[in-house]
Design a protein around this motif. Structure first.
Motif, PDB file in Angstrom:
ATOM      1  N   ALA A 130      -5.690  11.616  52.821  1.00  0.00           N
ATOM      2  CA  ALA A 130      -5.183  12.099  51.535  1.00  0.00           C
ATOM      3  C   ALA A 130      -6.306  12.198  50.508  1.00  0.00           C
ATOM      4  O   ALA A 130      -6.395  13.175  49.757  1.00  0.00           O
ATOM      5  CB  ALA A 130      -4.079  11.168  51.027  1.00  0.00           C
ATOM      6  N   VAL A 131      -7.165  11.186  50.470  1.00  0.00           N
ATOM      7  CA  VAL A 131      -8.302  11.215  49.536  1.00  0.00           C
ATOM      8  C   VAL A 131      -9.236  12.373  49.859  1.00  0.00           C
ATOM      9  O   VAL A 131      -9.693  13.102  48.966  1.00  0.00           O
ATOM     10  CB  VAL A 131      -9.071   9.878  49.584  1.00  0.00           C
ATOM     11  N   LEU A 132      -9.532  12.569  51.138  1.00  0.00           N
ATOM     12  CA  LEU A 132     -10.428  13.655  51.539  1.00  0.00           C
ATOM     13  C   LEU A 132      -9.835  15.023  51.227  1.00  0.00           C
ATOM     14  O   LEU A 132     -10.555  15.944  50.817  1.00  0.00           O
ATOM     15  CB  LEU A 132     -10.749  13.536  53.031  1.00  0.00           C
ATOM     16  N   VAL A 133      -8.527  15.170  51.418  1.00  0.00           N
ATOM     17  CA  VAL A 133      -7.870  16.443  51.108  1.00  0.00           C
ATOM     18  C   VAL A 133      -7.948  16.735  49.620  1.00  0.00           C
ATOM     19  O   VAL A 133      -8.246  17.866  49.200  1.00  0.00           O
ATOM     20  CB  VAL A 133      -6.400  16.436  51.585  1.00  0.00           C
ATOM     21  N   LEU A 134      -7.695  15.728  48.782  1.00  0.00           N
ATOM     22  CA  LEU A 134      -7.766  15.922  47.335  1.00  0.00           C
ATOM     23  C   LEU A 134      -9.188  16.261  46.895  1.00  0.00           C
ATOM     24  O   LEU A 134      -9.395  17.120  46.027  1.00  0.00           O
ATOM     25  CB  LEU A 134      -7.276  14.664  46.615  1.00  0.00           C
ATOM     26  N   LEU A 135     -10.169  15.589  47.483  1.00  0.00           N
ATOM     27  CA  LEU A 135     -11.564  15.913  47.164  1.00  0.00           C
ATOM     28  C   LEU A 135     -11.897  17.342  47.580  1.00  0.00           C
ATOM     29  O   LEU A 135     -12.642  18.047  46.887  1.00  0.00           O
ATOM     30  CB  LEU A 135     -12.505  14.929  47.863  1.00  0.00           C
ATOM     31  N   THR A 136     -11.351  17.764  48.712  1.00  0.00           N
ATOM     32  CA  THR A 136     -11.604  19.128  49.187  1.00  0.00           C
ATOM     33  C   THR A 136     -10.970  20.167  48.268  1.00  0.00           C
ATOM     34  O   THR A 136     -11.599  21.150  47.889  1.00  0.00           O
ATOM     35  CB  THR A 136     -11.067  19.300  50.613  1.00  0.00           C
ATOM     36  N   LEU A 137      -9.712  19.934  47.878  1.00  0.00           N
ATOM     37  CA  LEU A 137      -8.998  20.916  47.060  1.00  0.00           C
ATOM     38  C   LEU A 137      -9.501  20.945  45.624  1.00  0.00           C
ATOM     39  O   LEU A 137      -9.622  22.019  45.028  1.00  0.00           O
ATOM     40  CB  LEU A 137      -7.493  20.607  47.077  1.00  0.00           C
ATOM     41  N   TRP A 138      -9.783  19.796  45.058  1.00  0.00           N
ATOM     42  CA  TRP A 138     -10.248  19.749  43.673  1.00  0.00           C
ATOM     43  C   TRP A 138     -11.760  19.940  43.567  1.00  0.00           C
ATOM     44  O   TRP A 138     -12.243  20.820  42.875  1.00  0.00           O
ATOM     45  CB  TRP A 138      -9.869  18.402  43.042  1.00  0.00           C
ATOM     46  N   GLY A 139     -12.494  19.086  44.300  1.00  0.00           N
ATOM     47  CA  GLY A 139     -13.951  19.101  44.178  1.00  0.00           C
ATOM     48  C   GLY A 139     -14.593  20.387  44.658  1.00  0.00           C
ATOM     49  O   GLY A 139     -15.385  21.007  43.941  1.00  0.00           O
ATOM     50  N   LEU A 140     -14.244  20.817  45.854  1.00  0.00           N
ATOM     51  CA  LEU A 140     -14.860  22.029  46.391  1.00  0.00           C
ATOM     52  C   LEU A 140     -14.418  23.273  45.643  1.00  0.00           C
ATOM     53  O   LEU A 140     -15.137  24.270  45.617  1.00  0.00           O
ATOM     54  CB  LEU A 140     -14.540  22.172  47.880  1.00  0.00           C
ATOM     55  N   ASN A 141     -13.237  23.234  45.028  1.00  0.00           N
ATOM     56  CA  ASN A 141     -12.817  24.372  44.216  1.00  0.00           C
ATOM     57  C   ASN A 141     -13.748  24.557  43.021  1.00  0.00           C
ATOM     58  O   ASN A 141     -14.095  25.679  42.652  1.00  0.00           O
ATOM     59  CB  ASN A 141     -11.380  24.156  43.735  1.00  0.00           C
ATOM     60  N   ILE A 142     -14.161  23.453  42.417  1.00  0.00           N
ATOM     61  CA  ILE A 142     -15.115  23.521  41.304  1.00  0.00           C
ATOM     62  C   ILE A 142     -16.463  24.032  41.796  1.00  0.00           C
ATOM     63  O   ILE A 142     -17.113  24.860  41.141  1.00  0.00           O
ATOM     64  CB  ILE A 142     -15.266  22.137  40.656  1.00  0.00           C
ATOM     65  N   VAL A 143     -16.882  23.555  42.969  1.00  0.00           N
ATOM     66  CA  VAL A 143     -18.168  24.001  43.536  1.00  0.00           C
ATOM     67  C   VAL A 143     -18.137  25.493  43.842  1.00  0.00           C
ATOM     68  O   VAL A 143     -19.089  26.226  43.559  1.00  0.00           O
ATOM     69  CB  VAL A 143     -18.488  23.195  44.813  1.00  0.00           C
ATOM     70  N   GLU A 144     -17.031  25.974  44.413  1.00  0.00           N
ATOM     71  CA  GLU A 144     -16.918  27.397  44.747  1.00  0.00           C
ATOM     72  C   GLU A 144     -16.988  28.264  43.494  1.00  0.00           C
ATOM     73  O   GLU A 144     -17.657  29.294  43.471  1.00  0.00           O
ATOM     74  CB  GLU A 144     -15.610  27.659  45.492  1.00  0.00           C
ATOM     75  N   ARG A 146     -18.415  27.622  40.733  1.00  0.00           N
ATOM     76  CA  ARG A 146     -19.705  27.554  40.054  1.00  0.00           C
ATOM     77  C   ARG A 146     -20.835  28.170  40.860  1.00  0.00           C
ATOM     78  O   ARG A 146     -21.729  28.813  40.307  1.00  0.00           O
ATOM     79  CB  ARG A 146     -20.033  26.092  39.738  1.00  0.00           C
ATOM     80  N   PHE A 147     -20.806  27.996  42.187  1.00  0.00           N
ATOM     81  CA  PHE A 147     -21.956  28.392  42.997  1.00  0.00           C
ATOM     82  C   PHE A 147     -21.676  29.526  43.979  1.00  0.00           C
ATOM     83  O   PHE A 147     -22.609  30.170  44.449  1.00  0.00           O
ATOM     84  CB  PHE A 147     -22.487  27.185  43.785  1.00  0.00           C
ATOM     85  N   VAL A 148     -20.409  29.764  44.314  1.00  0.00           N
ATOM     86  CA  VAL A 148     -20.080  30.815  45.276  1.00  0.00           C
ATOM     87  C   VAL A 148     -19.574  32.028  44.519  1.00  0.00           C
ATOM     88  O   VAL A 148     -18.593  31.948  43.776  1.00  0.00           O
ATOM     89  CB  VAL A 148     -19.017  30.350  46.296  1.00  0.00           C
ATOM     90  N   ARG A 149     -20.224  33.152  44.716  1.00  0.00           N
ATOM     91  CA  ARG A 149     -19.857  34.374  44.014  1.00  0.00           C
ATOM     92  C   ARG A 149     -18.856  35.161  44.850  1.00  0.00           C
ATOM     93  O   ARG A 149     -19.205  35.714  45.887  1.00  0.00           O
ATOM     94  CB  ARG A 149     -21.119  35.212  43.750  1.00  0.00           C
ATOM     95  N   GLN A 150     -17.633  35.200  44.410  1.00  0.00           N
ATOM     96  CA  GLN A 150     -16.581  35.894  45.149  1.00  0.00           C
ATOM     97  C   GLN A 150     -16.226  37.202  44.442  1.00  0.00           C
ATOM     98  O   GLN A 150     -15.976  37.221  43.237  1.00  0.00           O
ATOM     99  CB  GLN A 150     -15.340  35.009  45.250  1.00  0.00           C
ATOM    100  N   ARG A 151     -16.213  38.287  45.194  1.00  0.00           N
ATOM    101  CA  ARG A 151     -15.880  39.587  44.643  1.00  0.00           C
ATOM    102  C   ARG A 151     -14.364  39.820  44.732  1.00  0.00           C
ATOM    103  O   ARG A 151     -13.702  39.342  45.638  1.00  0.00           O
ATOM    104  CB  ARG A 151     -16.639  40.696  45.377  1.00  0.00           C
ATOM    105  N   VAL A 152     -13.850  40.562  43.764  1.00  0.00           N
ATOM    106  CA  VAL A 152     -12.419  40.808  43.649  1.00  0.00           C
ATOM    107  C   VAL A 152     -12.150  42.300  43.790  1.00  0.00           C
ATOM    108  O   VAL A 152     -12.871  43.120  43.212  1.00  0.00           O
ATOM    109  CB  VAL A 152     -11.885  40.299  42.289  1.00  0.00           C
ATOM    110  N   GLU A 153     -11.118  42.651  44.557  1.00  0.00           N
ATOM    111  CA  GLU A 153     -10.748  44.052  44.716  1.00  0.00           C
ATOM    112  C   GLU A 153      -9.786  44.481  43.612  1.00  0.00           C
ATOM    113  O   GLU A 153      -8.936  43.704  43.186  1.00  0.00           O
ATOM    114  CB  GLU A 153     -10.111  44.288  46.083  1.00  0.00           C
ATOM    115  N   ALA A 154      -9.924  45.731  43.167  1.00  0.00           N
ATOM    116  CA  ALA A 154      -9.034  46.278  42.138  1.00  0.00           C
ATOM    117  C   ALA A 154      -8.950  47.787  42.332  1.00  0.00           C
ATOM    118  O   ALA A 154      -9.743  48.393  43.060  1.00  0.00           O
ATOM    119  CB  ALA A 154      -9.540  45.948  40.743  1.00  0.00           C
TER     120      ALA A 154
END
Length: 232
Positions: A130-144, A146-154
């Motif tokens: 449970a702790v690892l899942v929360l760290l993955t969903l919250w922590g890595l979302n912030i990392v993505e 800030r550091f991962v550039r995701q393009r959006v279709e429109a």
């Protein structure tokens, strides 16, 4: 010696309550981001998995000592693992080239596994998961973000006057904003307001950021020869 086929009512209640807590923590994170499977869904999946695991391990204890009876505590749990796939598939949405809901489907699958673990009495692995899942969903979302550039279709729909700039110039204007044209569709018609010959252009583009769409549409609207712009 403790009978492996028996469990106290207090222990069962504690396991069910712990499954609600763990499922609620994961579901709260999904609920905050307005996903289809949120707080209640994750709680129910974790609670249901825990209950089925308890039933599978202890629900048939009266038959354990019967002749020619062979109990398999993992049998019902295996069916839960198969069945959760249908619920997870319902959270996945495919729109063109974009796919959403995969993370929520994965969180449901993990919550199911944690529910089975709690039902089997493996509290420490379930808590650590449970702790690892929360760290993955919250922590890595912030990392993505800030550091991962995701393009959006429109999709941009433009109405151009016959004297409007060439499409090459519009393409260059979009390129200057870091926007790439993926697909283009052209059609000619009469503009409704004054019956002026017009060209309808539909552009499928990819943008560096989702919040850039409104500013790009406003910028194109100010270009000479562009009658109207709509974006989605």
């Amino acid at each position: 010696m403790r009978d492996p086929w028996m469990i106290s009512n207090l222990d069962m209640v504690l396991r069910l309550m712990l499954s609600v807590l763990i499922g609620g923590l994961i579901g709260l994170e999904r609920e905050r981001k307005n996903h289809a499977a949120g707080l209640r869904t994750h709680i129910l999946v974790c609670l249901g998995s825990c209950l089925i695991m308890i039933l599978s391990m202890y629900g048939f204890a009266d038959f354990a000592d019967e002749a020619n009876v062979r109990l398999d505590p993992a049998r019902l749990a295996a069916q839960v693992i198969t069945g959760i796939g249908f619920l997870g598939a319902g959270t996945i949405v495919i729109t063109g080239r974009s796919i959403s809901g995969l993370t929520t489907a994965a969180s449901l699958w993990v919550v199911m596994a944690m529910g089975l673990s709690v039902g089997a009495g493996f509290y420490v692995p379930a808590g650590v998961a449970a702790v690892l899942v929360l760290l993955t969903l919250w922590g890595l979302n912030i990392v993505e973000k800030r550091f991962v550039r995701q393009r959006v279709e429109a999709t941009l729909s433009l109405v151009l006057e016959s004297q409007a700039p060439a499409l090459e110039s519009l393409q260059q204007l979009l390129a200057d904003h870091g926007i790439k044209i993926v697909k283009i569709r052209l059609s000619d018609s009469d503009h409704d307001s004054d019956s002026i010959a017009a060209r309808h252009v539909q552009l499928k583009v990819t943008l560096p950021k989702a919040d850039q769409l409104l500013s790009v549409a406003d910028y194109l609207r100010q270009v000479q020869g562009v009658v109207s712009v709509s974006a989605e």
